[in-house]
Design a protein around this motif. Structure first.
Motif, PDB file in Angstrom:
ATOM      1  N   TYR A 124      27.636   9.080  -1.762  1.00 44.73           N
ATOM      2  CA  TYR A 124      26.919   7.880  -1.346  1.00 44.73           C
ATOM      3  C   TYR A 124      26.194   7.289  -2.547  1.00 44.73           C
ATOM      4  O   TYR A 124      25.547   8.005  -3.305  1.00 44.73           O
ATOM      5  CB  TYR A 124      25.881   8.209  -0.273  1.00 44.73           C
ATOM      6  CG  TYR A 124      26.481   8.546   1.055  1.00 44.73           C
ATOM      7  CD1 TYR A 124      26.710   7.556   1.993  1.00 44.73           C
ATOM      8  CD2 TYR A 124      26.818   9.846   1.373  1.00 44.73           C
ATOM      9  CE1 TYR A 124      27.269   7.854   3.214  1.00 44.73           C
ATOM     10  CE2 TYR A 124      27.379  10.157   2.589  1.00 44.73           C
ATOM     11  CZ  TYR A 124      27.597   9.159   3.513  1.00 44.73           C
ATOM     12  OH  TYR A 124      28.153   9.455   4.723  1.00 44.73           O
ATOM     13  N   VAL A 125      26.291   5.981  -2.700  1.00 47.40           N
ATOM     14  CA  VAL A 125      25.523   5.255  -3.703  1.00 47.40           C
ATOM     15  C   VAL A 125      24.427   4.514  -2.935  1.00 47.40           C
ATOM     16  O   VAL A 125      24.712   3.795  -1.981  1.00 47.40           O
ATOM     17  CB  VAL A 125      26.410   4.268  -4.489  1.00 47.40           C
ATOM     18  CG1 VAL A 125      25.567   3.467  -5.467  1.00 47.40           C
ATOM     19  CG2 VAL A 125      27.509   5.013  -5.215  1.00 47.40           C
ATOM     20  N   ASP A 142      15.181  -0.040  -0.719  1.00 44.25           N
ATOM     21  CA  ASP A 142      14.579   1.208  -0.255  1.00 44.25           C
ATOM     22  C   ASP A 142      15.553   1.984   0.608  1.00 44.25           C
ATOM     23  O   ASP A 142      16.408   1.417   1.280  1.00 44.25           O
ATOM     24  CB  ASP A 142      13.324   0.921   0.567  1.00 44.25           C
ATOM     25  CG  ASP A 142      12.193   0.357  -0.278  1.00 44.25           C
ATOM     26  OD1 ASP A 142      12.142   0.683  -1.480  1.00 44.25           O
ATOM     27  OD2 ASP A 142      11.381  -0.396   0.263  1.00 44.25           O
ATOM     28  N   VAL A 143      15.396   3.299   0.599  1.00 39.90           N
ATOM     29  CA  VAL A 143      16.165   4.164   1.487  1.00 39.90           C
ATOM     30  C   VAL A 143      15.235   4.551   2.619  1.00 39.90           C
ATOM     31  O   VAL A 143      14.147   5.087   2.395  1.00 39.90           O
ATOM     32  CB  VAL A 143      16.666   5.419   0.742  1.00 39.90           C
ATOM     33  CG1 VAL A 143      17.388   6.338   1.684  1.00 39.90           C
ATOM     34  CG2 VAL A 143      17.568   5.013  -0.397  1.00 39.90           C
ATOM     35  N   LYS A 144      15.675   4.258   3.833  1.00 37.60           N
ATOM     36  CA  LYS A 144      14.853   4.527   5.017  1.00 37.60           C
ATOM     37  C   LYS A 144      15.290   5.832   5.683  1.00 37.60           C
ATOM     38  O   LYS A 144      16.381   6.330   5.427  1.00 37.60           O
ATOM     39  CB  LYS A 144      14.985   3.364   5.996  1.00 37.60           C
ATOM     40  CG  LYS A 144      14.551   2.019   5.406  1.00 37.60           C
ATOM     41  CD  LYS A 144      14.760   0.884   6.367  1.00 37.60           C
ATOM     42  CE  LYS A 144      16.168   0.428   6.477  1.00 37.60           C
ATOM     43  NZ  LYS A 144      16.810  -0.264   5.428  1.00 37.60           N
ATOM     44  N   ASN A 152      21.770   8.512   9.400  1.00 39.60           N
ATOM     45  CA  ASN A 152      23.164   8.060   9.465  1.00 39.60           C
ATOM     46  C   ASN A 152      24.057   8.846   8.512  1.00 39.60           C
ATOM     47  O   ASN A 152      25.207   9.144   8.836  1.00 39.60           O
ATOM     48  CB  ASN A 152      23.270   6.567   9.178  1.00 39.60           C
ATOM     49  CG  ASN A 152      22.726   5.728  10.307  1.00 39.60           C
ATOM     50  OD1 ASN A 152      22.712   6.150  11.458  1.00 39.60           O
ATOM     51  ND2 ASN A 152      22.265   4.541   9.975  1.00 39.60           N
ATOM     52  N   VAL A 153      23.555   9.187   7.332  1.00 42.05           N
ATOM     53  CA  VAL A 153      24.333   9.992   6.388  1.00 42.05           C
ATOM     54  C   VAL A 153      24.678  11.343   7.019  1.00 42.05           C
ATOM     55  O   VAL A 153      25.830  11.781   6.984  1.00 42.05           O
ATOM     56  CB  VAL A 153      23.564  10.198   5.064  1.00 42.05           C
ATOM     57  CG1 VAL A 153      24.197  11.284   4.220  1.00 42.05           C
ATOM     58  CG2 VAL A 153      23.503   8.899   4.284  1.00 42.05           C
ATOM     59  N   TYR A 154      23.692  11.994   7.613  1.00 44.18           N
ATOM     60  CA  TYR A 154      23.950  13.301   8.222  1.00 44.18           C
ATOM     61  C   TYR A 154      24.894  13.201   9.414  1.00 44.18           C
ATOM     62  O   TYR A 154      25.732  14.075   9.625  1.00 44.18           O
ATOM     63  CB  TYR A 154      22.636  13.986   8.615  1.00 44.18           C
ATOM     64  CG  TYR A 154      22.011  14.683   7.431  1.00 44.18           C
ATOM     65  CD1 TYR A 154      22.468  15.925   7.022  1.00 44.18           C
ATOM     66  CD2 TYR A 154      20.995  14.077   6.711  1.00 44.18           C
ATOM     67  CE1 TYR A 154      21.921  16.563   5.925  1.00 44.18           C
ATOM     68  CE2 TYR A 154      20.442  14.704   5.611  1.00 44.18           C
ATOM     69  CZ  TYR A 154      20.905  15.940   5.222  1.00 44.18           C
ATOM     70  OH  TYR A 154      20.368  16.564   4.127  1.00 44.18           O
ATOM     71  N   MET A 206      25.345   2.730   0.562  1.00 43.61           N
ATOM     72  CA  MET A 206      24.350   2.731   1.618  1.00 43.61           C
ATOM     73  C   MET A 206      23.548   1.442   1.566  1.00 43.61           C
ATOM     74  O   MET A 206      22.994   1.094   0.508  1.00 43.61           O
ATOM     75  CB  MET A 206      23.418   3.937   1.426  1.00 43.61           C
ATOM     76  CG  MET A 206      22.451   4.137   2.553  1.00 43.61           C
ATOM     77  SD  MET A 206      21.250   5.443   2.243  1.00 43.61           S
ATOM     78  CE  MET A 206      22.290   6.831   1.948  1.00 43.61           C
ATOM     79  N   ASP A 207      23.527   0.725   2.687  1.00 39.00           N
ATOM     80  CA  ASP A 207      22.673  -0.449   2.859  1.00 39.00           C
ATOM     81  C   ASP A 207      22.933  -1.549   1.820  1.00 39.00           C
ATOM     82  O   ASP A 207      22.017  -2.063   1.193  1.00 39.00           O
ATOM     83  CB  ASP A 207      21.194  -0.048   2.841  1.00 39.00           C
ATOM     84  CG  ASP A 207      20.320  -1.125   3.457  1.00 39.00           C
ATOM     85  OD1 ASP A 207      20.799  -1.858   4.342  1.00 39.00           O
ATOM     86  OD2 ASP A 207      19.145  -1.236   3.043  1.00 39.00           O
ATOM     87  N   VAL A 208      24.206  -1.899   1.636  1.00 37.43           N
ATOM     88  CA  VAL A 208      24.575  -2.980   0.731  1.00 37.43           C
ATOM     89  C   VAL A 208      24.949  -4.194   1.568  1.00 37.43           C
ATOM     90  O   VAL A 208      25.702  -4.093   2.531  1.00 37.43           O
ATOM     91  CB  VAL A 208      25.753  -2.572  -0.181  1.00 37.43           C
ATOM     92  CG1 VAL A 208      26.213  -3.742  -1.019  1.00 37.43           C
ATOM     93  CG2 VAL A 208      25.347  -1.415  -1.068  1.00 37.43           C
ATOM     94  N   ARG A 209      24.395  -5.338   1.211  1.00 46.68           N
ATOM     95  CA  ARG A 209      24.725  -6.570   1.925  1.00 46.68           C
ATOM     96  C   ARG A 209      26.145  -6.995   1.593  1.00 46.68           C
ATOM     97  O   ARG A 209      26.567  -6.928   0.457  1.00 46.68           O
ATOM     98  CB  ARG A 209      23.770  -7.685   1.540  1.00 46.68           C
ATOM     99  CG  ARG A 209      22.375  -7.422   1.994  1.00 46.68           C
ATOM    100  CD  ARG A 209      21.471  -8.580   1.600  1.00 46.68           C
ATOM    101  NE  ARG A 209      20.142  -8.059   1.384  1.00 46.68           N
ATOM    102  CZ  ARG A 209      19.374  -8.365   0.376  1.00 46.68           C
ATOM    103  NH1 ARG A 209      19.755  -9.223  -0.523  1.00 46.68           N
ATOM    104  NH2 ARG A 209      18.180  -7.827   0.265  1.00 46.68           N
TER     105      ARG A 209
END
Length: 75
Positions: free
Chosen positions: A34-35, A42-44, A50-52, A71-74
């Motif tokens: 994961y990048v 920010d990482v929430k 969700n990763v787990y 992760m979380d890229v628009r």
């Protein structure tokens, strides 16, 4: 998990080192890299949950369909 992008289509720099170490020791592991945090995002806690969940799905299926994820890229 990498906080930086790499110049390959395989994984980020830390992911490459981990994968190399696992394969060098004869292990066949399911690896998902994961990048995260690109552009200062920010990482929430929900992102980590969700990763787990995705890791559990891959472990249950016994395969990884997409080994390099953002992760979380628009889009």
């Amino acid at each position: 998990m990498d906080r930086t992008e790499s110049f390959n289509d395989n994984c980020g720099p830390l992911g490459a080192e981990v994968a190399s170490a696992l394969y060098r020791n004869g292990g066949k592991a399911l690896i998902i890299n994961y990048v995260y945090g690109l552009g200062g995002r920010d990482v929430k806690v929900s992102d980590m949950i969700n990763v787990y969940k995705e890791l559990e799905k891959a472990a249950d299926a016994g395969e990884v369909t997409e080994p390099y994820r953002y992760m979380d890229v628009r889009e």
